[in-house]
Design a protein around this motif. Sequence first.
Motif, mmCIF file in Angstrom:
data_model
loop_
_atom_site.group_PDB
_atom_site.id
_atom_site.type_symbol
_atom_site.label_atom_id
_atom_site.label_comp_id
_atom_site.label_asym_id
_atom_site.label_seq_id
_atom_site.Cartn_x
_atom_site.Cartn_y
_atom_site.Cartn_z
ATOM 1 N N VAL A 10 0.849 -1.192 0.000
ATOM 2 C CA VAL A 10 0.000 0.000 0.000
ATOM 3 C C VAL A 10 0.884 1.241 0.000
ATOM 4 O O VAL A 10 1.754 1.383 0.866
ATOM 5 C CB VAL A 10 -0.928 0.014 1.231
ATOM 6 N N ILE A 11 0.659 2.135 -0.959
ATOM 7 C CA ILE A 11 1.379 3.405 -0.985
ATOM 8 C C ILE A 11 0.498 4.464 -0.341
ATOM 9 O O ILE A 11 -0.597 4.766 -0.827
ATOM 10 C CB ILE A 11 1.739 3.833 -2.415
ATOM 11 N N GLY A 12 0.973 5.020 0.754
ATOM 12 C CA GLY A 12 0.227 6.031 1.477
ATOM 13 C C GLY A 12 -0.348 5.463 2.761
ATOM 14 O O GLY A 12 -0.680 4.270 2.844
ATOM 15 N N TYR A 13 -0.440 6.322 3.769
ATOM 16 C CA TYR A 13 -0.998 5.878 5.048
ATOM 17 C C TYR A 13 -1.891 6.967 5.640
ATOM 18 O O TYR A 13 -1.856 7.267 6.819
ATOM 19 C CB TYR A 13 0.122 5.487 6.025
ATOM 20 N N HIS A 58 9.725 3.827 3.300
ATOM 21 C CA HIS A 58 9.567 5.269 3.375
ATOM 22 C C HIS A 58 9.570 5.938 2.005
ATOM 23 O O HIS A 58 9.542 7.166 1.916
ATOM 24 C CB HIS A 58 10.656 5.871 4.267
ATOM 25 N N SER A 59 9.588 5.122 0.946
ATOM 26 C CA SER A 59 9.479 5.675 -0.405
ATOM 27 C C SER A 59 8.856 4.633 -1.321
ATOM 28 O O SER A 59 9.008 3.424 -1.113
ATOM 29 C CB SER A 59 10.850 6.077 -0.949
ATOM 30 N N ALA A 60 8.152 5.114 -2.352
ATOM 31 C CA ALA A 60 7.499 4.211 -3.299
ATOM 32 C C ALA A 60 8.483 3.343 -4.077
ATOM 33 O O ALA A 60 8.211 2.158 -4.300
ATOM 34 C CB ALA A 60 6.618 5.010 -4.249
ATOM 35 N N PRO A 61 9.646 3.865 -4.519
ATOM 36 C CA PRO A 61 10.576 3.001 -5.252
ATOM 37 C C PRO A 61 11.006 1.762 -4.469
ATOM 38 O O PRO A 61 11.245 0.707 -5.071
ATOM 39 C CB PRO A 61 11.766 3.935 -5.521
ATOM 40 N N ALA A 73 -1.612 -1.126 -3.991
ATOM 41 C CA ALA A 73 -2.759 -0.233 -3.826
ATOM 42 C C ALA A 73 -2.228 1.190 -3.656
ATOM 43 O O ALA A 73 -1.436 1.459 -2.748
ATOM 44 C CB ALA A 73 -3.590 -0.634 -2.615
ATOM 45 N N ILE A 74 -2.670 2.083 -4.535
ATOM 46 C CA ILE A 74 -2.194 3.473 -4.524
ATOM 47 C C ILE A 74 -3.264 4.341 -3.882
ATOM 48 O O ILE A 74 -4.369 4.484 -4.424
ATOM 49 C CB ILE A 74 -1.878 3.938 -5.952
#
Length: 360
Positions: A10-13, A58-61, A73-74
Motif C-alpha cells: 500500500v502506498i500512502g498511510y 519510506h518511499s514508493a521506489p 494499492a495506490i
Amino acid sequence: MAGKTYNVGVIGYGMSAKVFHIPLILVTPQFKLHAIVQRTPKPNDDASKDHPTTKVYHSAPELFADSDIDVIAITTTPDTHFAFTKAALEAGKHVIVEKPFVPTSAEAQQLVEISKRTGKLICVYQNRRWDTDFLTVKKLLDEGTIGRCVEFNTHFDRYKPVRPETWKGTLGMEQAGGVIYDLGTHLIDQAYVLFGLPSAVTAVFSNQRNDGQAEPDSITVILQYPSGGPLVTAKAGVMCVETEQLRYWVRGTNGSFKKFHLDIQEDQLKAGLKPGDKGFGVENEGSSGTLVVLEGDKPKGSTLKNIEPLTYASLYAGFVEAIEGGGEAKVPVKASEARDVLRIIEAARESAKTGKTVAL
C-alpha cells in the motif's frame, strides 16, 4: 489445495489507506498485507506500530523493488497516481488505484496501453458502485419497475461551510483536485454504469461558500443521452442545510423512486467496523426510500428497503478473480471505464468554462 496468496503493498498511510483499503485487504482471504509506504511516521501515526508484522518503507521506489509484492494499492493524492501506476505496472505489479484515477483521460489511455503491454491489471477504486442504495436503484431500473427512466437526479449535498485543507478543496482541477474530481467522480461514474457515455454535457461550477477561493466547491452537471434516454443531473453542494439530504430522485414512465441519506459503509469503516461484521452495510429501515408506481392510472407509494448489501469488499474480491485468471474482463472497475468518466469530467469542465453545452 489452497489457492495462491497475493502480497499487497500500500502506498500512502492517510485516511484512504486506513479506512478504505487496508480493512478490505485484511478481509480478502487471497490477499496479504505485505508492506506499507509511509513517508513520515509520527509518534501517534506510525504504520509500523499499527501493523507490526508488515514491512514499512519510506518511499514508493522501495515498494516497487520488492519482488515479493504482487499487487500495489495506490492511496496517495491524485496528482501522483499516473507516475505511481505506471511505475508499478512496469515493475510487474497489478494495481488498484484510488479515484480519481488520474488527472486526464489522455493519461488514463496511456495506462490502459501500458497495462496491455505488461500484462498487469489495473482496477480503479470506484467503491460507490457498491453503495447499497445505488444497487437498489440499479435493480429497479434493470427490472423495469418504474418503466423507462426519463430523469435521473443524483445528489451528494452537504453542509460544510469550511473548505477542507486537502486535495479535495485545495488541489486545482489541473491536478485532479476539487469537487468535480472528488464527489463528481462518484456521481458521474454511477450514471456511466447505468446509462453509458452521454451524448452531451452541460455544467455549472460555483463557489457556494463565497470564500474568495478560485477553486469551485459545488457543481451541477447535466448529462444528455440520445432520444429516449434519460436526462441526468448530478449535483454536489456544500451549503445545503437539511435534516435529510436528498440522494436520488429517479423518474420513469411508470413510477418514481426517491431516496434520502448516504450509504452507511463509509461511516461504519471509520468507526472500525468491516465487511463481515454483523449489520455492516445494512441501513436503518427508517432511512429507506419511497417507491411510487402506477396502479391503473393512479400512483401508489410504498417504502422500499435497500437490497441486501454486497459491500465494498466485493470490489476487492472481484479484483482477486481477475488476477486469478479472469483477466481484464473480470476487473470490477476497468481503467478504460475510468478513462470514459474522465472524458465526461473534462467535458463538464469545458462547459463550465465556456458556458456552452459540449458534445461527446
